[in-house]
Design a protein around this motif. Structure first.
Motif, PDB file in Angstrom:
ATOM      1  N   PRO A   1     -41.033 -12.259 -28.921  1.00 52.86           N
ATOM      2  CA  PRO A   1     -42.039 -11.984 -27.662  1.00 52.86           C
ATOM      3  C   PRO A   1     -43.273 -12.773 -27.524  1.00 52.86           C
ATOM      4  O   PRO A   1     -43.379 -13.396 -28.629  1.00 52.86           O
TER       5      PRO A   1
ATOM      6  N   GLY B   1     -48.706 -16.462 -28.316  1.00 54.13           N
ATOM      7  CA  GLY B   1     -49.856 -16.646 -27.691  1.00 54.13           C
ATOM      8  C   GLY B   1     -50.958 -16.589 -28.644  1.00 54.13           C
ATOM      9  O   GLY B   1     -52.028 -17.581 -28.846  1.00 54.13           O
TER      10      GLY B   1
ATOM     11  N   THR C   1     -43.695 -22.273 -18.977  1.00 56.10           N
ATOM     12  CA  THR C   1     -43.270 -21.990 -17.763  1.00 56.10           C
ATOM     13  C   THR C   1     -42.846 -20.601 -17.651  1.00 56.10           C
ATOM     14  O   THR C   1     -42.353 -20.097 -18.509  1.00 56.10           O
TER      15      THR C   1
ATOM     16  N   SER D   1     -44.117 -16.587 -15.371  1.00 52.05           N
ATOM     17  CA  SER D   1     -44.868 -16.045 -14.369  1.00 52.05           C
ATOM     18  C   SER D   1     -46.590 -16.238 -14.338  1.00 52.05           C
ATOM     19  O   SER D   1     -47.046 -16.590 -15.334  1.00 52.05           O
TER      20      SER D   1
ATOM     21  N   SER E   1     -37.712 -17.683 -24.150  1.00 44.90           N
ATOM     22  CA  SER E   1     -37.812 -16.235 -23.710  1.00 44.90           C
ATOM     23  C   SER E   1     -36.517 -15.218 -24.613  1.00 44.90           C
ATOM     24  O   SER E   1     -35.833 -15.678 -24.711  1.00 44.90           O
TER      25      SER E   1
ATOM     26  N   SER F   1     -49.107 -21.803  -7.932  1.00 43.79           N
ATOM     27  CA  SER F   1     -47.674 -22.002  -8.533  1.00 43.79           C
ATOM     28  C   SER F   1     -47.810 -22.914  -9.886  1.00 43.79           C
ATOM     29  O   SER F   1     -46.806 -23.273 -10.489  1.00 43.79           O
TER      30      SER F   1
ATOM     31  N   ILE G   1     -34.984 -26.180 -18.694  1.00 45.08           N
ATOM     32  CA  ILE G   1     -36.221 -26.202 -18.742  1.00 45.08           C
ATOM     33  C   ILE G   1     -36.876 -26.520 -20.199  1.00 45.08           C
ATOM     34  O   ILE G   1     -37.620 -27.464 -20.419  1.00 45.08           O
TER      35      ILE G   1
ATOM     36  N   LEU H   1     -45.155 -23.648  -4.519  1.00 45.54           N
ATOM     37  CA  LEU H   1     -44.117 -24.293  -5.321  1.00 45.54           C
ATOM     38  C   LEU H   1     -43.141 -25.414  -4.258  1.00 45.54           C
ATOM     39  O   LEU H   1     -43.303 -26.686  -4.429  1.00 45.54           O
TER      40      LEU H   1
HETATM   41  P1  NAD Z   1     -42.467 -14.359 -18.266  1.00 45.62           P
HETATM   42  O1  NAD Z   1     -44.143 -14.845 -17.853  1.00 45.62           O
HETATM   43  O2  NAD Z   1     -42.372 -13.049 -18.528  1.00 45.62           O
HETATM   44  O3  NAD Z   1     -42.161 -15.449 -19.487  1.00 45.62           O
HETATM   45  C1  NAD Z   1     -42.290 -16.668 -19.734  1.00 45.62           C
HETATM   46  C2  NAD Z   1     -42.413 -16.918 -21.080  1.00 45.62           C
HETATM   47  O4  NAD Z   1     -43.849 -16.874 -21.548  1.00 45.62           O
HETATM   48  C3  NAD Z   1     -41.655 -16.377 -22.124  1.00 45.62           C
HETATM   49  O5  NAD Z   1     -41.166 -17.211 -23.275  1.00 45.62           O
HETATM   50  C4  NAD Z   1     -42.424 -15.211 -22.661  1.00 45.62           C
HETATM   51  O6  NAD Z   1     -42.161 -14.821 -24.004  1.00 45.62           O
HETATM   52  C5  NAD Z   1     -43.842 -15.973 -22.746  1.00 45.62           C
HETATM   53  N1  NAD Z   1     -45.041 -15.280 -22.793  1.00 45.62           N
HETATM   54  C6  NAD Z   1     -45.130 -14.171 -21.979  1.00 45.62           C
HETATM   55  N2  NAD Z   1     -46.619 -13.829 -22.427  1.00 45.62           N
HETATM   56  C7  NAD Z   1     -47.133 -14.925 -23.231  1.00 45.62           C
HETATM   57  C8  NAD Z   1     -48.377 -15.046 -23.790  1.00 45.62           C
HETATM   58  N3  NAD Z   1     -49.324 -14.323 -23.774  1.00 45.62           N
HETATM   59  N4  NAD Z   1     -48.394 -15.981 -24.740  1.00 45.62           N
HETATM   60  C9  NAD Z   1     -47.530 -17.011 -24.715  1.00 45.62           C
HETATM   61  N5  NAD Z   1     -46.447 -16.916 -24.385  1.00 45.62           N
HETATM   62  C10 NAD Z   1     -46.136 -15.734 -23.372  1.00 45.62           C
HETATM   63  O7  NAD Z   1     -41.522 -15.188 -17.222  1.00 45.62           O
HETATM   64  P2  NAD Z   1     -39.901 -14.978 -17.071  1.00 45.62           P
HETATM   65  O8  NAD Z   1     -39.776 -13.707 -16.590  1.00 45.62           O
HETATM   66  O9  NAD Z   1     -39.327 -15.396 -18.297  1.00 45.62           O
HETATM   67  O10 NAD Z   1     -39.484 -15.844 -15.984  1.00 45.62           O
HETATM   68  C11 NAD Z   1     -39.784 -15.890 -14.471  1.00 45.62           C
HETATM   69  C12 NAD Z   1     -40.967 -16.333 -14.002  1.00 45.62           C
HETATM   70  O11 NAD Z   1     -41.023 -17.949 -14.314  1.00 45.62           O
HETATM   71  C13 NAD Z   1     -40.697 -16.303 -12.492  1.00 45.62           C
HETATM   72  O12 NAD Z   1     -42.124 -16.186 -12.187  1.00 45.62           O
HETATM   73  C14 NAD Z   1     -40.619 -17.839 -12.043  1.00 45.62           C
HETATM   74  O13 NAD Z   1     -40.970 -18.310 -10.863  1.00 45.62           O
HETATM   75  C15 NAD Z   1     -41.256 -18.636 -13.464  1.00 45.62           C
HETATM   76  N6  NAD Z   1     -40.418 -19.808 -13.170  1.00 45.62           N
HETATM   77  C16 NAD Z   1     -41.234 -21.042 -12.824  1.00 45.62           C
HETATM   78  C17 NAD Z   1     -40.754 -22.282 -12.894  1.00 45.62           C
HETATM   79  C18 NAD Z   1     -41.481 -23.296 -12.359  1.00 45.62           C
HETATM   80  O14 NAD Z   1     -41.013 -24.634 -13.042  1.00 45.62           O
HETATM   81  N7  NAD Z   1     -42.443 -23.423 -11.709  1.00 45.62           N
HETATM   82  C19 NAD Z   1     -39.420 -22.313 -13.397  1.00 45.62           C
HETATM   83  C20 NAD Z   1     -38.761 -21.235 -13.858  1.00 45.62           C
HETATM   84  C21 NAD Z   1     -39.471 -19.927 -13.865  1.00 45.62           C
END
Ligand code: NAD
Length: 474
Positions: free
Chosen positions: A203, A208, A223, A225, A173, A449, A153, A404
């Motif tokens: 974090p 953000g 990418t 949640s 992450s 998605s 990614i 998705l």
């Molecule tokens: P997550 O949302 O917890 O974190 C993703 C990233 O966002 C991390 O780097 C985290 O630190 C950052 N983040 C969180 N809050 C933020 C904010 N307020 N500002 C800026 N950055 C912030 O997700 P995760 O647990 O690392 O990954 C799993 C999720 O990702 C699942 O929902 C999965 O479906 C999704 N995902 C989607 C795709 C896609 O291409 N659609 C691919 C892989 C994973």
């Protein structure tokens, strides 16, 4: 020695750190990383802004050569990087290896774009006038990535961003930063000038906040949640920042009455359980034609029993651990909730110690509207649903907020075409698992998605570049 952030061309010793542990053996420390906050994020964004004027003037072919050399570095260090990924996030080694190769191929793919036309020439209605359009970089872009594809990614965001002449701050992450670290090393070794890529580990929330304040930022690709993505979108709403969100999924796999059932069961089990279901495109609902429901169910249980759960470094392993203790507890809560909503466990349903393992789990008997069949679990759990005709199967497939990936197993062209047309998903497969897509094709979801332009293929160039129209009287 802790790993540092890469800011303004220097690996900076972190002020605060945390340790990442091995999800297969939670007592084992994998690495020590920076616990960065807003000051580090701001410093990285400023460094990227300062590097932009020079990088945008660097000839595209020279930028492409750097991506090519970085790809070579990844191939040369394939085994070490794959092992690091596998240990840190619990990805089966055969998938970790494939992911590193994919990252290298993505670099090669975008490098090749530098030799393609960079714009176009249009006929003008005015005399002696040339009307041209040329792709130009945006400036500083921020890339935020999840832990589950720790190198692919970041690579599929970085390569088009850098090729077009943008400068970057990458924030992976905290659960899986090693892929981003290896990419930064590869690009450094390939001769990327200082501060064109800045890596900040920490974090999400403080990062953000920095993005919401920093005027340098032109685009953010996220990418993760749905919840975190939407929080970020709200934080950036006051500024015209270009935003791309790639979010979760609840991906359906439909098995039609004419399908090769053993093959369909194999594809369904692979999509649902490889890497313990921790893929945004993992199969999480299996919708089966009522006439073959029982026969398919037996085949699915047989295919599930064949999957080896265990140490991800073992070549035979297909199902590794969940990413951490919280993720496994979440899976357990969902299974309990499924039982409360009328579900029956056909296989699995138990944690496996030591490590954060969970048995591949199949439930039947829950209605498609039950929360377990509606929300992303991100674990090795799948629900089975009968359908008596294609309209009902497509209606069940579409009845979640996600869109998705989706797949159907059938040998009938009319059924496949009706599914391809009717299902609400960004990626639709026929006789393939729901997971897996090639980097030359657009990738992303619809409904909750995804938001904004798609990733990968040429669509990524539209996100990381702007069109500049030139009207020239000659
Ligand atoms: P997550 O949302 O917890 O974190 C993703 C990233 O966002 C991390 O780097 C985290 O630190 C950052 N983040 C969180 N809050 C933020 C904010 N307020 N500002 C800026 N950055 C912030 O997700 P995760 O647990 O690392 O990954 C799993 C999720 O990702 C699942 O929902 C999965 O479906 C999704 N995902 C989607 C795709 C896609 O291409 N659609 C691919 C892989 C994973």
């Amino acid at each position: 020695m802790p790993i540092g952030n890469l800011i303004a061309g220097r690996w900076q010793p972190p002020e605060r750190t945390y340790v990442r542990k091995n999800p297969s053996r939670p007592e084992e420390v994998v690495a020590e990383y920076p616990l960065s906050g807003k000051p580090e994020a701001m410093a990285a964004l400023r460094a990227a802004a300062a590097a932009f004027p020079r990088w945008r003037q660097t000839p595209p072919i020279e930028r492409a050569r750097i991506l090519q050399r970085a790809a070579r570095f990844l191939y040369e260090h394939l085994e070490t990087i794959a092992r690091d990924l596998s240990v840190e996030v619990g990805k089966p080694i055969f998938e970790a290896r494939a992911e590193v190769c994919r990252a290298a191929e993505i670099f090669e793919y975008y490098a090749a774009w530098a030799w393609q036309p960079q714009g176009f020439l249009l006929a003008s209605a005015r005399p002696a006038t040339e009307l041209r359009a040329r792709r130009v970089p945006l400036g500083v872009v921020a890339l935020i990535t999840p832990w589950n594809f720790p190198i692919a990614i970041p690579a599929w965001k970085l390569a088009p961003a850098l090729l077009l002449g943008n400068t970057v701050v990458l924030k992976p992450s905290t659960l899986g930063p090693c892929g981003a670290f290896h990419l930064a090393r590869a690009l450094e070794a390939a001769g990327l000038p200082p501060a064109v890529l800045n890596l900040v580990i920490g974090p999400g929330a403080p990062f953000g906040e920095a993005l919401a304040e920093a005027e340098e930022v032109r685009a953010v690709s996220f990418t993760g949640s749905v919840e975190a993505g939407l929080r970020l979108k709200a934080m950036l709403a006051h500024r015209p920042v270009r935003l791309q969100l790639e979010l979760g999924g609840k991906n359906p796999f439909v098995v039609w009455e004419d399908a090769d059932l053993a093959e369909a069961a194999r594809l369904a089990a692979e999509g649902a359980f490889f890497y313990a279901g921790q893929k945004c495109t993992a199969t999480s609902r299996i919708i089966v034609h009522i006439k073959i429901y029982e026969e398919f169910r037996d085949a699915l249980l047989e295919a599930t029993r064949r999957l080896k759960v265990g140490d991800p470094l073992d070549e035979a392993t297909r199902v590794g651990p969940l990413i951490d203790a919280a993720a496994r507890e979440n899976v357990q809560r969902w299974v309990k909730r499924g039982l409360e909503d009328g579900g029956r466990i056909l296989i699995g349903g138990q944690p496996v110690d030591p490590g954060y393992f969970y048995q591949p789990t199949v439930l039947e008997g829950v209605p498609p509207s039950a929360p377990i069949a509606q929300e992303e679990i991100f674990g090795p759990v799948v629900t089975l649903h009968p359908a008596s005709d294609l309209r009902e199967a497509i209606a069940i497939a579409n009845a979640t907020r996600y869109g998705l990936s989706a797949s159907i197993a059938t040998r009938r062209l009319d059924v496949a075409e009706a599914f391809l047309n009717g299902v609400e998903a960004g990626i639709v497969h026929v006789n393939q698992p729901t997971a897996g897509i090639e980097y030359q094709a657009p990738f992303g979801g619809v409904k909750d998605s995804g938001y904004g332009p798609k990733e990968q293929g040429w669509s990524a160039l539209d996100f990381y570049g702007d069109w500049k129209t030139l009207v020239v009287r000659v």
